[in-house]
Scaffold this active site. Sequence first.
Site, PDB file in Angstrom:
ATOM      1  N   HIS A 146      -5.943   5.650  -5.825  1.00  0.00           N
ATOM      2  CA  HIS A 146      -7.146   5.003  -6.351  1.00  0.00           C
ATOM      3  C   HIS A 146      -7.067   3.486  -6.171  1.00  0.00           C
ATOM      4  CE1 HIS A 146      -6.574   8.756  -8.725  1.00  0.00           C
ATOM      5  NE2 HIS A 146      -7.872   8.880  -8.521  1.00  0.00           N
ATOM      6  N   ASP A 153      -1.648   3.094  -4.163  1.00  0.00           N
ATOM      7  CA  ASP A 153      -2.060   4.226  -4.988  1.00  0.00           C
ATOM      8  C   ASP A 153      -3.262   4.924  -4.351  1.00  0.00           C
ATOM      9  OD1 ASP A 153      -1.694   5.109  -8.122  1.00  0.00           O
ATOM     10  OD2 ASP A 153      -3.789   5.294  -7.506  1.00  0.00           O
ATOM     11  N   ASP A 168       0.287   9.411  -6.008  1.00  0.00           N
ATOM     12  CA  ASP A 168      -0.807  10.378  -6.038  1.00  0.00           C
ATOM     13  C   ASP A 168      -1.558  10.474  -4.718  1.00  0.00           C
ATOM     14  OD1 ASP A 168      -1.661   7.800  -6.504  1.00  0.00           O
ATOM     15  OD2 ASP A 168      -2.920   8.282  -8.215  1.00  0.00           O
ATOM     16  N   HIS A 198      -5.641  -0.206 -13.178  1.00  0.00           N
ATOM     17  CA  HIS A 198      -7.073  -0.147 -13.491  1.00  0.00           C
ATOM     18  C   HIS A 198      -7.450  -1.051 -14.671  1.00  0.00           C
ATOM     19  CE1 HIS A 198      -7.669   2.981 -10.591  1.00  0.00           C
ATOM     20  NE2 HIS A 198      -6.949   3.864 -11.246  1.00  0.00           N
TER      21      HIS A 198
END
Length: 352
Positions: A195, A193, A282, A158
């Site tokens: 996200h 991931d 995740d 990120h």
Amino acid sequence: MKVIYDEVQKRHHPGFFLTSGARAPNPETPARADMLFAAATKAGLIHEVPPDLGLAPAASVHTPEYLAFLATIYTRWQRIELASEEVIPNIHPDRRDGAYPLSAVGQAGYHMADTSCPIGADTYECALRSAHAAAQAARLVSAGDPAAYALCRPPGHHAFADLAGGFCYLNNAAIAAQALRATADRVTILDVDLHHGNGTQGIFYARPDVLTVSIHADPARFYPFFWGHADERGRDAGLGYNLNLPLERKTGDEGFLAALDRALERIAAFAPGALVVALGLDAYEGDPFAGLAVTTPGFGRIGARIAQLALPTVIVQEGGYACEALGANLVSFLDGFRAGHRVGVALGGERP
């Protein structure tokens, strides 16, 4: 395969973050690293502590302005009367082409996208050591190792060139990809991931030498909200070199693998000389963020399909939070990857 990791990385221990306006314990804890390292060694990986590579790896993808901010902001923040224990922004600019503030408070808002990336006394050193793990894994792969696993904590995908966010400070996957460019004309980053890897996308969005591909929960109602949509294809020289594959919430193994097949087709069309896998665990059905529903055996299938590309590969740890199956999910991915790699080499790197 080696696991590249330095226990110094555990000194970063953020206190909290805001989620939907509520204060909650920060899930990006040192315990994650303990669980992942134990799983990596259980899977038979050989531990190597990364050497101190200085600022060069981070400076290859991050601005000097941002690195200077990370190096000094904690000390400067503590001089503010009644300042919080950790650096947490309380104001953000509405654009990024305006004046650069001298104030520590203003710079925190400029360089920190949200409240989930607080900066403590040890954050900068730990982020650097995490980046060194990624860079060293890339060096090993460039020197001939078929694959290496960088246990990066804090994670990185990120983080933009000059912006922290989402538990991330330095973009480890981007650092690994840039290091691989020393021996490969073209490199792909495949982000699996939960996200979207918005920082990774941002760093390479206008470049044709690094293909960025991300499979993730649809950001229309999920972090990071503003990036990760299917119509984001790159810009300028990088137009056509970014692929986002957003998935509906609670998508399980079959839906994820179908998206992965599309990703692998695009990667094959790019013909890269090396691969970075931004590995988020995740996406697991029992992860605290509860966005997707990949099973533990599903991670093995994901690893096997990726590995059948038979590309020199750096696996960079991203998300995956404390739950009973975290270690088992990593072992499943690594076992699947190694099995798939043997098949891929036998097939000459052809996709299954």
